[in-house]
Write a protein that holds these residues in place. Structure first.
Motif, mmCIF file in Angstrom:
data_model
loop_
_atom_site.group_PDB
_atom_site.id
_atom_site.type_symbol
_atom_site.label_atom_id
_atom_site.label_comp_id
_atom_site.label_asym_id
_atom_site.label_seq_id
_atom_site.Cartn_x
_atom_site.Cartn_y
_atom_site.Cartn_z
ATOM 1 N N UNK A 164 0.973 -1.216 -0.293
ATOM 2 C CA UNK A 164 0.084 0.063 -0.023
ATOM 3 C C UNK A 164 0.878 1.148 -0.092
ATOM 4 N N UNK A 165 0.653 2.270 -0.845
ATOM 5 C CA UNK A 165 1.275 3.271 -0.863
ATOM 6 C C UNK A 165 0.456 4.484 -0.466
ATOM 7 N N UNK A 166 0.744 5.089 0.704
ATOM 8 C CA UNK A 166 0.298 6.153 1.472
ATOM 9 C C UNK A 166 0.516 7.661 0.673
ATOM 10 N N UNK A 167 -0.164 8.369 -0.125
ATOM 11 C CA UNK A 167 0.096 9.407 -0.862
ATOM 12 C C UNK A 167 -0.334 10.562 -0.150
ATOM 13 N N UNK A 168 -0.968 10.778 0.957
ATOM 14 C CA UNK A 168 -1.400 11.921 1.698
ATOM 15 C C UNK A 168 -0.593 12.901 1.923
ATOM 16 N N UNK A 169 0.889 12.574 2.189
ATOM 17 C CA UNK A 169 1.733 13.432 2.355
ATOM 18 C C UNK A 169 2.525 14.104 1.046
ATOM 19 N N UNK A 170 1.903 13.751 0.066
ATOM 20 C CA UNK A 170 2.534 14.116 -1.353
ATOM 21 C C UNK A 170 2.178 15.692 -1.566
ATOM 22 N N UNK A 171 3.094 16.589 -1.413
ATOM 23 C CA UNK A 171 2.548 18.014 -1.727
ATOM 24 C C UNK A 171 2.747 18.570 -3.252
ATOM 25 N N UNK A 172 3.554 17.959 -4.073
ATOM 26 C CA UNK A 172 3.804 17.997 -5.430
ATOM 27 C C UNK A 172 4.019 16.844 -6.118
ATOM 28 N N UNK A 173 3.392 16.519 -7.399
ATOM 29 C CA UNK A 173 3.843 15.386 -8.032
ATOM 30 C C UNK A 173 4.094 16.105 -9.506
ATOM 31 N N UNK A 174 4.986 15.527 -10.290
ATOM 32 C CA UNK A 174 4.869 15.833 -11.631
ATOM 33 C C UNK A 174 5.063 14.387 -12.623
ATOM 34 N N UNK B 173 -1.554 22.620 -2.400
ATOM 35 C CA UNK B 173 -1.228 21.533 -3.023
ATOM 36 C C UNK B 173 -0.951 21.846 -4.798
ATOM 37 N N UNK B 174 -0.033 21.191 -5.293
ATOM 38 C CA UNK B 174 0.178 21.668 -6.746
ATOM 39 C C UNK B 174 0.536 20.476 -7.467
ATOM 40 N N UNK B 175 0.136 20.275 -8.612
ATOM 41 C CA UNK B 175 0.388 19.315 -9.631
ATOM 42 C C UNK B 175 1.012 19.663 -10.804
ATOM 43 N N UNK B 176 2.094 19.437 -11.134
ATOM 44 C CA UNK B 176 3.123 19.694 -12.330
ATOM 45 C C UNK B 176 3.126 18.502 -13.340
ATOM 46 N N UNK B 177 2.859 18.828 -14.600
ATOM 47 C CA UNK B 177 2.888 17.665 -15.623
ATOM 48 C C UNK B 177 3.784 18.263 -16.798
ATOM 49 N N UNK C 245 -3.304 12.806 -2.049
ATOM 50 C CA UNK C 245 -3.451 14.122 -1.484
ATOM 51 C C UNK C 245 -3.854 15.024 -2.633
ATOM 52 N N UNK C 246 -4.275 16.296 -2.455
ATOM 53 C CA UNK C 246 -4.941 17.061 -3.235
ATOM 54 C C UNK C 246 -4.077 17.136 -4.685
ATOM 55 N N UNK C 247 -2.659 17.123 -4.698
ATOM 56 C CA UNK C 247 -2.019 17.281 -5.871
ATOM 57 C C UNK C 247 -1.942 16.012 -6.584
ATOM 58 N N UNK C 248 -2.222 14.821 -6.072
ATOM 59 C CA UNK C 248 -2.236 13.535 -6.421
ATOM 60 C C UNK C 248 -3.507 13.362 -7.228
#
Length: 120
Positions: free
Chosen positions: A46-56, A116-120, A83-86
């Motif tokens: 299981x991968x807990x992604x709640x702490x991810x603040x940014x994902x590209x 939170x932010x997501x960049x692609x 997380x919101x970013x994910x």
């Protein structure tokens, strides 16, 4: 990044990896061996992604590769507490169905302040 092994009798997967902070090209090289090792150690991860603040794109590619590797090895891989970013990245790329896990936003601080932010 925190890894934890759970005892038998716990309904959750045997191994859990909590990813904290950025999940970008700069962390991908560090995260990949940890994901591979945990997939080798048990039947479920299981991968807990709640702490991810940014994902590209590199972070998303790493999760996609981990899911494909788990399927190839006939093991389970679940994403939890997105997380919101994910969530933003997965929605942008229409990946929710690929992973097959409900996208439930975690309780990390990044949701509290909406930064939170997501960049692609």
């Amino acid at each position: 990044m925190n890894a934890e092994t759970r005892r038998e009798g716990d309904a959750r997967p045997e191994h859990c990896l909590r990813i904290e902070g950025e999940m970008t090209i700069y962390q991908a090289a560090e995260l990949k061996p940890a994901l591979t090792a945990l997939l080798e150690q048990g039947d479920a991860l299981e991968i807990d992604l709640s702490g991810v603040s940014e994902i590209d794109a590199a972070g998303v590619q790493l999760l996609v590769a981990a899911k494909k590797e788990a399927l190839a090895r006939r093991k389970e891989l679940h994403l939890a507490a997105h997380s919101a970013a994910v969530v933003e990245a997965f929605e942008l790329l229409d990946l929710g169905g690929f992973f097959g896990d409900p996208m439930m936003i975690g309780s990390g601080a990044e949701q509290e302040n909406g930064r939170a932010s997501a960049r692609t």
